[in-house]
Scaffold this active site. Structure first.
Site, PDB file in Angstrom:
ATOM      1  N   HIS A 130     -82.126   4.677 -29.996  1.00 50.98           N
ATOM      2  CA  HIS A 130     -83.039   3.459 -30.295  1.00 50.98           C
ATOM      3  C   HIS A 130     -82.252   2.302 -31.012  1.00 50.98           C
ATOM      4  CE1 HIS A 130     -86.626   1.538 -31.371  1.00 50.98           C
ATOM      5  NE2 HIS A 130     -86.303   1.217 -32.573  1.00 50.98           N
ATOM      6  N   ASP A 178     -84.298   6.917 -26.067  1.00 56.33           N
ATOM      7  CA  ASP A 178     -85.067   6.208 -27.110  1.00 56.33           C
ATOM      8  C   ASP A 178     -86.085   7.162 -27.614  1.00 56.33           C
ATOM      9  OD1 ASP A 178     -86.473   4.902 -29.228  1.00 56.33           O
ATOM     10  OD2 ASP A 178     -86.091   2.727 -28.149  1.00 56.33           O
ATOM     11  N   SER A 205     -86.493  -3.269 -31.958  1.00 55.02           N
ATOM     12  CA  SER A 205     -87.417  -2.375 -32.342  1.00 55.02           C
ATOM     13  C   SER A 205     -88.719  -3.105 -32.801  1.00 55.02           C
ATOM     14  CB  SER A 205     -87.063  -1.548 -33.601  1.00 55.02           C
ATOM     15  OG  SER A 205     -87.633  -0.463 -34.064  1.00 55.02           O
TER      16      SER A 205
END
Lengths: 440, 490
Positions: free
Chosen positions: B433, B398, B306
């Site tokens: 995600h 995501d 991330s």
């Protein structure tokens, strides 16, 4: 799953990948050891090191040669030398022995069963047989071996003069119960009960030799009956689903109780390395006195190790001197070592078979005899001890007792016997008679 | 596909775990502090289970005991009972009647004291056996032949708070999961019914012998995990996301696989402002790892998730100090370069705060904040400068970062620059995600402290549970293989 192995040899050699799975296992679980990223056809030594609770170091090692991909798989490859040879997946554990320079006559027994045995497994370059602490290994992995599965509870039992430890499996229960009796070494040995609880049995390890404030003269039939009832009446134990398991002198007690007691009526019994000679109808003290009468038959070999097997030989023909096994009413499993130098268990089993044939209950008996196994048939992969230090009860004399057995057959016996004991207990305590028949 | 449970309002207390278990004792201590906890309470009486149509009989005359009403006790075995979180287990139930409906159930109490559970509906075969690795779940929180479904399909028990997430903080202790088998196909009320059998398992982030070392050097803060043995080991600099704090469990797991892994606390750690965290902070961290006596200075990787991926792409492209043998970026983006400090980076992102969207369930969708129309010429990380192999792990669903779109653009840029051969892209359709270590439960949306607006929101991560679980397992295997290939086998 992994990319094909490509190795580039640097000045320092390759960095091998050592994997031991599972990294945390029960003591009766097998592990897989795989080494990757070695050179092809490279000589390596797989080394295992353990420090016991007594602070002694134990070790084992095997010599291997990697294949053309630079891989060693212990379960498939052969050890060419070391403390074990051949294709032996668990050889690193059962062939452990005290490191050179240790005191003699040592024995490996876990006292605190709530912590694991921690074992360091390393890979060394070349075929080494000594000097492991001076050389740096190529890789090391640490693995834990547990006697308790997660969730197993340990409960102190101090009730009505009875001393023991109860191990309960996880979950709401109720569970089948096992009364677990060790041998004449005395004390409270918990690890087998802990392991049985990890397999779903509420198992109580009973201390009956020199428990606090109790002399052996006071430990009599009623002591064992009280212990059995404590187990039976426990809220998490199935009242009518109990077994007795004994090793060595514990087996002698088991024979007597199963034959004579009106209180102790298990669904089945297991007797390891035991004998029906010397019934226990009064106190344990008197039983020992009876055995002592034959003490002159004990021998010593050239290494000053005491051989006690002849104490009960020849097996008497007078029934008054033996447990009347014709009175037994539940299935019995006998586990004996062919090279038992401590008790004449094999000869006793032959005699028991004859007695039960005459009495008509022979069908209850199953005998397992393991050639070249010794007296101390312990949970799987426990190292083999041919002779160890021993304190003779009542005489307070320290000797070296010869148990017998050759390491590899003894290791095989421990593994096979344990599987058969678990299957036997499950068959009689877990599976309904309907299912047992359906499966047969 | 299992339907997602709507979590009812925060008024009901979580239901009690199976009676008599240590979890129940803990539950009582937490929720009924006035009750004295008595460990040996007899479990609520339940008739011993008997197969339908077959009355219990006493045993054959060979055993003349008390008349034995033979209970059949199903035997539940979960192997291994202690495993690493990325190890598979094998669940086998035997001694059931044939063609009998059962429910396999898992229960976990997190460090935050919440209860999570999962369950699958099975039917035993003609031998009375259920094998988790081979048989299909016909319903529950997961379906189909899923060996690890009881872990990755876990969700908070009915009555729990909203937006919960599982993140293990103390990695030196295991997660303890209770696995039970119940008669019948149940979907609720597990605590009211006694199970047929229960097994307890432990799931560990650390293998035995892994060492945990606090790193507090100059202003760099982190935790280093070392594999057992003398070393030296390849090293990994592990950058988590913008959730902040120090997340250790992935580094602990990497060390369990032979990598000296340093989890870095970079999102305003104690004593530092966002302005103080610039490229030199990461360079110092990298050097601490590189210079550590048991780390191989020429066998290093940087791994980011991330926001950590955003940082990774920049520092690997631009830094003269950070020159790893390889890099892994999970669900990141190159569309926002990190060239000054974290404060400036967030200010840059704030320019697009109007691109934050909210769906009907009030969950915040973050991805467009990054996927903006870039200015002309676009200011992106110059990935053409990257000189080491790069693995991009991207999630098809995501909702927080435009990972897939960024990966496509990265590929184009590297093609133009001539270093395309260094790139490997993995895309997992249906995954969200938060691609975590295998068997982690899937969280489609959780509570989050959004840096951009300094607000507590519920952020939508995306993903469908089964696809996400598959992605976590496959991505982890490929990440380990990638790291081994470049750090061990080279």
């Amino acid at each position: 799953m992994l990319a094909p192995v490509r190795t580039v040899v640097t000045d320092n050699g390759t960095c091998p990948l050592l994997s031991v799975q599972p990294s945390r296992g029960l003591v009766d679980e097998k592990f897989q050891i795989v080494i990757m990223n070695l050179l092809p056809n490279q000589e390596v030594t797989i080394y295992c090191l353990h420090q016991s609770e007594d602070k002694d170091f134990w070790h084992a090692f095997g010599h291997y040669i990697s294949d053309e991909d630079g891989i060693v798989t212990v379960a498939k490859d052969k050890s060419l030398g070391g403390t074990y040879e051949g294709r032996e997946q668990m050889g690193l554990i059962w062939s452990m022995r005290p490191v050179p320079g240790s005191r003699s006559g040592l024995r490996l027994r876990k006292t605190n069963v709530l912590t694991p045995m921690v074992i360091h497994i390393s890979v060394y370059s070349g075929h080494l047989s000594e000097g492991f602490s001076e050389k740096t290994p190529l890789a090391t992995s640490v693995t834990e071996r547990w006697y308790v599965a997660p969730g197993v509870q340990r409960v102190n039992v101090r009730e009505k003069g009875v001393r023991g430890t109860l191990f309960l499996p996880p979950g709401p229960g109720p569970y089948p119960g096992v009364l677990d009796l060790w041998g004449g070494g005395g004390g409270l040995v918990e690890y087998r009960s802990a392991l049985l609880a990890s397999h779903g049995f509420a198992s109580m390890a009973l201390e009956y030799l020199a428990p606090e404030e109790l002399k052996t003269v006071d430990v009599d039939v009623s002591y064992f009956e009280r212990a059995y009832q404590i187990l039976q009446n426990h809220p998490k134990v199935q009242k009518d689903n109990l077994a007795m398991l004994g090793l060595s002198f514990g087996s002698a007690i088991t024979f007597s109780m199963a034959a004579y007691s009106k209180v102790i009526k298990p669904q089945c019994c297991v007797c390891i390395s035991g004998s029906h000679v010397v019934p226990i109808d009064k106190s344990v003290f008197e039983a020992f006195e009876e055995i002592k009468k034959h003490a002159n038959k004990a021998r010593m070999n050239e290494e000053n190790q005491v051989i006690q097997r002849d104490l009960i030989l020849p097996i008497p023909s007078d029934p008054a001197l033996k447990v009347d096994v014709g009175r037994i009413k539940c299935p019995f499993l006998l586990v004996n070592g062919g090279d038992d130098q401590n008790w004449a268990s094999v000869e006793s089993a032959v005699d028991m078979e004859m007695m039960m044939e005459k009495a008509g209950n022979r069908h209850l008996l199953t005998v397992l005899t393991y050639p070249d196994a010794g007296h101390l048939i312990e949970p799987p992969y426990s190292p083999h001890f041919r002779a160890t230090n021993f304190m003779l009860q009542e005489m307070k004399e320290k000797i070296v007792m010869l148990w017998g057995g050759q390491t590899k057959p003894h290791a095989y016996a421990q593994e096979d016997a344990w599987n058969k004991i678990l299957a036997f207990l499950r068959q009689h305590l877990c599976f309904s008679s309907n299912f047992a028949k359906a499966k047969l | 596909m299992a339907a997602l449970t709507r979590i009812p309002p925060l008024l009901l207390a979580p239901s009690m775990p199976p009676w008599g278990t240590p979890l129940a004792v803990a539950w009582m201590k937490n929720y009924h502090p006035l009750l004295k906890v008595i460990p040996w309470l007899t479990p609520p009486s339940s008739p011993p289970w008997t197969p339908p149509g077959r009355p219990s009989r006493s045993r054959a005359s060979s055993c003349l005991n008390v008349s034995t009403q033979k209970r059949t006790c199903p035997i539940l075995s979960v192997h291994p009972s202690r495993g690493l979180v990325d190890e598979k287990f094998r669940i086998v139930v035997t001694n059931l009647p044939p063609s009998h409906k059962v429910t396999l159930h898992s229960l976990l109490q997190t460090e935050d004291k919440d209860f999570w559970e999962a369950f699958g509906h099975y039917i035993s075969d003609e031998h009375g056996t259920v094998t988790g690795t081979k048989y299909e779940s016909l319903g529950g929180t997961y379906e189909g032949t899923e060996a690890m479904g009881l872990l990755w399909s876990m969700r908070p028990v009915p009555g729990s708070q909203q937006g919960l997430r599982i993140r293990k903080r103390d990695v030196l202790t295991p997660m303890v999961v209770h696995i039970s088998v119940y008669s019948g196909h149940l979907s609720q009320g597990f605590s009211q019914k006694p199970p047929l059998a229960t097994s307890v398992i432990e799931r560990w982030h650390v293998a035995p012998g892994v060492k945990r070392i606090n790193i507090r050097e100059e202003e760099v803060q982190g935790t280093l995990f070392l594999p057992p043995g003398p070393g030296p080991y390849p090293g990994v600099l592990d950058l988590w996301g913008a959730g902040g704090g120090l997340v250790e469990y992935r580094s602990a797991l990497l060390a369990s696989h032979g990598f000296a892994s340093m989890a870095l606390d970079y999102f305003a750690p104690k004593g530092l402002r966002l302005q103080d965290v610039d490229i030199s902070y990461f360079e110092k961290a990298y050097q601490i790892l590189k210079n550590h006596p048991v780390v191989q200075s020429d066998h290093l990787a940087v791994l980011g998730l991330s926001f950590g991926s955003i940082i990774t792409l920049s520092i690997v492209a631009y830094s003269d100090v950070i020159k790893p043998q390889c890099s892994v970026c999970i669900n990141g983006s190159h569309l926002i370069p990190f060239d000054k400090n974290l404060f400036e980076l967030i200010e840059e992102m704030k320019k697009n705060v109007d691109k934050l969207r909210v769906n009907e369930e009030n969950q915040v969708i973050h991805r467009d904040v990054i996927l903006t129309t870039p200015p002309d010429p676009p200011v992106k990380v110059d990935v053409g400068r990257i000189k080491c192999p790069l693995l991009l792990v991207t999630a098809g669903d995501d909702q927080a970062f435009p990972a897939v779109e960024s990966a496509e653009d990265i590929e184009m840029m590297m093609e133009k620059a001539g270093n395309r051969h260094l790139l490997e892209v993995l895309t997992y359709p249906g995954s969200g995600h938060l691609i975590e270590p295998p068997c982690s439960p899937h969280f489609r949306a959780t509570n989050f402290n959004l840096q951009l607006t300094k607000q507590k929101v519920i952020i939508l991560w995306g993903g469908q549970t089964q696809s996400h679980a598959y992605a976590q397992e496959d991505a982890w295997n490929k990440t380990l293989a990638f790291l081994r290939e470049h750090l061990y086998f080279n």
